[in-house]
Design an enzyme around this catalytic site. Structure first.
Site, PDB file in Angstrom:
ATOM      1  N   HIS A  18      14.861 -82.377 -68.228  1.00  0.00           N
ATOM      2  CA  HIS A  18      15.404 -81.242 -68.989  1.00  0.00           C
ATOM      3  C   HIS A  18      15.893 -81.696 -70.363  1.00  0.00           C
ATOM      4  O   HIS A  18      15.501 -81.135 -71.399  1.00  0.00           O
ATOM      5  CB  HIS A  18      16.559 -80.618 -68.199  1.00  0.00           C
ATOM      6  CG  HIS A  18      17.189 -79.448 -68.877  1.00  0.00           C
ATOM      7  ND1 HIS A  18      16.869 -78.143 -68.573  1.00  0.00           N
ATOM      8  CD2 HIS A  18      18.135 -79.361 -69.851  1.00  0.00           C
ATOM      9  CE1 HIS A  18      17.573 -77.319 -69.329  1.00  0.00           C
ATOM     10  NE2 HIS A  18      18.358 -78.042 -70.109  1.00  0.00           N
ATOM     11  N   GLU A  19      16.720 -82.721 -70.373  1.00  0.00           N
ATOM     12  CA  GLU A  19      17.268 -83.202 -71.644  1.00  0.00           C
ATOM     13  C   GLU A  19      16.191 -83.870 -72.497  1.00  0.00           C
ATOM     14  O   GLU A  19      16.241 -83.818 -73.724  1.00  0.00           O
ATOM     15  CB  GLU A  19      18.428 -84.169 -71.387  1.00  0.00           C
ATOM     16  CG  GLU A  19      19.593 -83.570 -70.620  1.00  0.00           C
ATOM     17  CD  GLU A  19      20.184 -82.345 -71.292  1.00  0.00           C
ATOM     18  OE1 GLU A  19      20.060 -82.214 -72.537  1.00  0.00           O
ATOM     19  OE2 GLU A  19      20.761 -81.500 -70.580  1.00  0.00           O
TER      20      GLU A  19
END
Length: 419
Positions: A18-19
């Site tokens: 996600h990051e």
């Protein structure tokens, strides 16, 4: 221990991907990303590469990418300050020593009259005890050092706010988008390992506790007919069996070209709509096919997405109680139960969690990616940004409410654990 390892690996992967999505698209837009962090709280491991500090933090409750311009700079150099300057080969300032100047040799002390670290990149001030007024250019990648900690400056064109609405929206959406990509890849991997079901009336495998194994059925047997009714597909075969719970059925079997008949009384199990269904204890034939696995990854991700949206709709209408929501404790317990069932179910569970994380982050709630996206869209409509202070207040309130919800859900998880 197995549960802990499974949780750390799955959640670490979900947060990382996600990051990483945020990081890649932010860097492609030219935004200076100061830190890429997995977890919150004190740092337990870190290294720096290409302007970005990569860290693992103590509390594994998420992660973040700290982009320049999203937070105020920690150190502001004001007129009257005395700082030390170091220069690069081009004669530009590449390091500014804010304090502890005596620890640094070969620095030029300047009393600042004016400094611009965002647009024109210069420092102007007095040297030689205030006798000479000078001005120096500052390198766009210069650092300032405070308490022996170096921080790269962020010219305005490297800040989040300087980018177009589209670039900022992509940097925000990229995080949840990568969770959907991860779900597709995980489900493709699952399909390649487990195989894809074939819609043929063939016994794929026989369970140890079914009537099929007692009747002598083997993997590879083809069911030609049931009670005289010809069957060609797995769907036709299972429909007849399910429609006759606890009833004797005559099966015509083809095994390597030889045919024989066998009668089995179906067992009962509870169906998805609380109705009794017949079963004989056989599983569908499976085939490992790359094209089918790719299709399965996309279609199953779509199905999970649809189910999660349906659950959110039921939550809004009150058909779905908050008691059914799971927080970190509940998810930890569920992950342990799934891990005990094997790697295949664990892969499916990881895909469900990844889709869930992507959807939740896209909800238009303050402090989430979806909430930030709303402000960017409003800016595009209005033609000017929302007041950063007002936006910050909204996100702070939203974050506080989310933390309260998290506490409530966690408390419910703990209560369920002791029931």
């Amino acid at each position: 221990m197995n549960t802990l390892i499974a949780v750390v690996v799955i959640f670490g992967l979900l947060v990382f991907i996600h990051e990483w999505g945020h990081l890649v698209f932010a860097k492609r837009a030219g935004i200076l990303c100061r830190e890429f962090a997995i977890g919150f709280g004190p740092k337990i491991f870190s290294f720096k590469r290409n302007e970005t500090l990569y860290t693992i933090r103590l509390l594994p409750l998420g992660g973040f990418v700290r982009m320049a311009g999203e937070d105020p700079e920690m150190v502001q150099i004001k007129p009257g300050y005395e700082i030390g300057l170091l220069f690069n080969e081009a004669g530009k300032v590449n390091r500014m020593i804010i304090n502890n100047k005596s620890k640094h040799s070969n620095i030029k002390i300047i009393q600042v009259e004016k400094i611009d670290l965002e647009h024109d990149l210069f420092v102007k001030g007095y040297i030689d005890d205030g006798e000479e007024l000078v001005q120096y250019e500052i390198d766009e990648k210069a650092e300032y050092v405070y308490d022996e900690l170096a921080t790269q400056i962020a010219p305005y064109d490297r800040q989040f706010a300087s980018k177009t609405v589209g670039q900022r929206a992509l940097a925000i959406v990229a995080g949840p988008f990568m969770n959907f990509v991860l779900a597709v890849v995980v489900l493709m991997t699952y399909a390649m390992i487990a195989g894809m079901p074939l819609d043929e009336a063939v016994v794929g495998d026989v369970t140890d506790d079914g009537v099929a194994i007692e009747a002598g059925l083997e993997s590879g047997d083809r069911v030609v007919a049931i009670d005289g009714e010809q069957v060609d597909t797995w769907g036709e075969m299972t429909t007849i069996i399910q429609d006759h719970p606890s009833e004797p059925l005559e099966f015509e079997i083809d095994r390597d070209g030889e045919r024989f008949a066998v009668t089995m009384t179906t067992q009962e199990r509870l169906g998805p709509e609380e109705e009794q269904q017949g079963v004989i204890g056989v599983m569908a034939p499976m085939e490992k096919d790359f094209a089918g696995a790719v299709a399965f990854g996309f279609t199953q991700t779509y199905e999970y997405t649809k189910l999660i949206f349906e659950a959110l709709g039921m939550l809004i209408t009150g058909e779905f109680s908050l008691d059914h929501l799971a927080g970190p404790v509940g998810i930890y317990n569920y992950t342990g139960e799934v891990a005990a069932m094997g790697i295949l179910l664990l892969l499916q569970w990881a895909a469900i969690l990844s889709v869930n994380l992507g959807i939740i982050n896209l909800l238009p709630l303050p402090a989430l990616d979806g909430g930030r996206l709303v402000f960017i869209i409003l800016e595009g409509i209005r033609g000017k940004p929302i007041d950063p202070q007002k936006e910050g207040i909204v996100h702070f309130i939203g974050f506080a409410l989310l933390m309260l919800l998290m506490l409530a859900v966690t408390w419910n998880d703990i209560n369920q654990f002791f029931l």
